[in-house]
Design an enzyme around this catalytic site. Structure first.
Site, PDB file in Angstrom:
ATOM      1  N   ARG A  34      37.076 126.564 146.630  1.00  0.00           N
ATOM      2  CA  ARG A  34      38.238 126.567 147.519  1.00  0.00           C
ATOM      3  C   ARG A  34      39.542 126.794 146.735  1.00  0.00           C
ATOM      4  O   ARG A  34      40.463 127.445 147.218  1.00  0.00           O
ATOM      5  CB  ARG A  34      38.307 125.263 148.319  1.00  0.00           C
ATOM      6  CG  ARG A  34      39.296 125.346 149.462  1.00  0.00           C
ATOM      7  CD  ARG A  34      39.140 124.222 150.474  1.00  0.00           C
ATOM      8  NE  ARG A  34      39.834 124.569 151.713  1.00  0.00           N
ATOM      9  CZ  ARG A  34      40.809 123.852 152.267  1.00  0.00           C
ATOM     10  NH1 ARG A  34      41.197 122.734 151.694  1.00  0.00           N
ATOM     11  NH2 ARG A  34      41.386 124.251 153.372  1.00  0.00           N
ATOM     12  N   HIS A  38      42.096 129.700 147.702  1.00  0.00           N
ATOM     13  CA  HIS A  38      43.487 129.442 148.106  1.00  0.00           C
ATOM     14  C   HIS A  38      44.494 129.996 147.108  1.00  0.00           C
ATOM     15  O   HIS A  38      45.627 130.287 147.467  1.00  0.00           O
ATOM     16  CB  HIS A  38      43.709 127.944 148.338  1.00  0.00           C
ATOM     17  CG  HIS A  38      43.291 127.505 149.704  1.00  0.00           C
ATOM     18  ND1 HIS A  38      43.827 126.418 150.347  1.00  0.00           N
ATOM     19  CD2 HIS A  38      42.385 128.031 150.562  1.00  0.00           C
ATOM     20  CE1 HIS A  38      43.255 126.284 151.538  1.00  0.00           C
ATOM     21  NE2 HIS A  38      42.364 127.242 151.686  1.00  0.00           N
ATOM     22  N   HIS A 162      31.634 128.680 153.785  1.00  0.00           N
ATOM     23  CA  HIS A 162      31.531 127.361 154.426  1.00  0.00           C
ATOM     24  C   HIS A 162      30.111 126.816 154.420  1.00  0.00           C
ATOM     25  O   HIS A 162      29.846 125.771 155.006  1.00  0.00           O
ATOM     26  CB  HIS A 162      32.127 127.401 155.845  1.00  0.00           C
ATOM     27  CG  HIS A 162      33.617 127.350 155.810  1.00  0.00           C
ATOM     28  ND1 HIS A 162      34.414 127.543 156.911  1.00  0.00           N
ATOM     29  CD2 HIS A 162      34.471 127.133 154.768  1.00  0.00           C
ATOM     30  CE1 HIS A 162      35.685 127.449 156.552  1.00  0.00           C
ATOM     31  NE2 HIS A 162      35.753 127.207 155.254  1.00  0.00           N
ATOM     32  N   TRP A 178      29.233 121.515 156.828  1.00  0.00           N
ATOM     33  CA  TRP A 178      28.706 122.544 157.736  1.00  0.00           C
ATOM     34  C   TRP A 178      27.184 122.583 157.695  1.00  0.00           C
ATOM     35  O   TRP A 178      26.548 122.965 158.670  1.00  0.00           O
ATOM     36  CB  TRP A 178      29.261 123.913 157.337  1.00  0.00           C
ATOM     37  CG  TRP A 178      30.722 124.120 157.578  1.00  0.00           C
ATOM     38  CD1 TRP A 178      31.263 124.697 158.705  1.00  0.00           C
ATOM     39  CD2 TRP A 178      31.827 123.820 156.711  1.00  0.00           C
ATOM     40  NE1 TRP A 178      32.636 124.748 158.568  1.00  0.00           N
ATOM     41  CE2 TRP A 178      33.005 124.227 157.359  1.00  0.00           C
ATOM     42  CE3 TRP A 178      31.928 123.238 155.446  1.00  0.00           C
ATOM     43  CZ2 TRP A 178      34.275 124.077 156.790  1.00  0.00           C
ATOM     44  CZ3 TRP A 178      33.192 123.072 154.879  1.00  0.00           C
ATOM     45  CH2 TRP A 178      34.344 123.488 155.543  1.00  0.00           C
TER      46      TRP A 178
END
Ligand code: DDH
Length: 286
Positions: A34, A38, A162, A178
């Site tokens: 992540r 980002h 995810h 998830w």
């Protein structure tokens, strides 16, 4: 300290920090992925601003964006690697961290090149609000990802990340993982999107997400509204269906698109040398 430019040595040390028994599901992997995403996902193709060059998340303007809440864990995990290989830029380290983590979690090999700079060019700083909001739908997904230059197919492939990690109510407001095995990269996310019944649930903090109670693991799995939107939009759904039945195709497409993501805003000459990073002020050319 390794020899300047010895990215292999850096890769090895990142791989070694993956196992974190005290953290989340025992792995630093998902949050490292992540961080890479980002750091790059602020890119705007029209104005050529944002992107991984500059490692702007070190500073409050970008690091303090609520969308980046929790990513300090990933930066802290990587800090000993930076201390040991001090020649590497943060911008390179954070993107490399993501691809090493994906590989260590059973994902595809992703092409990666070094040369990003840590020099922050004020005219390239992204405003807040460039990262996606999980409470939205397909129009928002297109608005965010077309801005970076991605297609519908690439949006769906990227969303397959995810399969990893989880939501934390104290970071994003959403809660849960998830899939059942969130530290193993696979196409399970797409299979569950299509095969399970997802029902809307309002959390105590007022945030709405989709959930499914899994009898086998006695765990509640989750999806964001943006994840569910991929099954409701005709163009997106075609790709969800393909990736759910063809894991190899998903791995291949994910590798290409993640590599494209971490190159956004980076310009290279034919030898792969970065030509738009200001070396004098903190960059390093491989
Ligand atoms: Fe994501 N993501 N993401 N995501 N993401 C969250 C966690 C993780 C959205 C929202 C959230 C991508 C796309 C989207 C990962 C990778 C990628 C969380 C939970 C939210 C919310 C944060 C928290 O509470 O800690 C939305 C919306 C989108 C979209 O609109 C498509 C993409 C493209 C990637 C990628 O890597 C290519 C990963 C990994 C995590 C798990 C992090 C963790 O700490 O675990």
């Amino acid at each position: 300290m390794s020899k300047r430019g010895d990215f292999e040595a850096v890769r090895k040390d990142i791989a070694k920090l993956m196992h974190q028994p005290e953290y989340d599901d025992g792995s630093a992997g998902p949050v490292l992925v992540r961080l890479a995403w980002h750091s790059a996902g602020t890119y705007d193709a029209d104005t050529d601003t944002g992107g991984s060059n500059g490692a702007g998340m070190r500073y409050e303007a970008e690091g303090g964006d609520p969308a980046n809440a929790g990513l300090q864990h990933a930066r802290v995990f990587l800090e000993p690697v930076k201390e040991k290989h001090s020649w590497i830029t943060y911008a390179d380290l954070w993107t490399l961290g993501g691809i090493v983590a994906i590989k260590e979690m059973g994902g595809p090999e992703i092409p990666w090149k070094g040369g990003r700079t840590d020099y922050v060019d004020d005219s390239k700083l992204p405003p807040r609000g460039r990262l996606p909001d999980g409470a939205q739908g397909s129009d928002h997904l297109r608005f965010i990802f077309y801005r970076m230059g991605f297609t519908d197919q690439e949006i769906v492939a990227l969303s397959g990340a995810h399969n990893l990690g989880r939501c934390h109510s104290d970071r994003s407001g959403f809660e849960g993982a998830w899939v059942n095995n969130p530290t193993r990269f696979s196409n399970q996310y797409f299979r569950l999107l299509l095969s399970l019944q997802w029902r809307k649930k309002r959390l105590p903090n007022g945030v709405e997400q989709y959930v499914h109670y899994d009898e086998d693991s006695e765990a509640e799995l989750m999806m964001l509204p943006t994840d569910i939107a991929l099954t409701q939009d005709k163009s997106f759904r075609t790709w969800v269906e393909l990736y759910a039945r063809d894991k190899d195709r998903f791995f291949e497409d994910f590798s290409k698109v993640f590599s494209k993501l971490i190159e956004l805003g980076i310009v290279r000459d034919e030898d792969g040398k970065v030509t738009n990073a200001d070396n004098e002020r903190g960059g390093y050319h491989a």
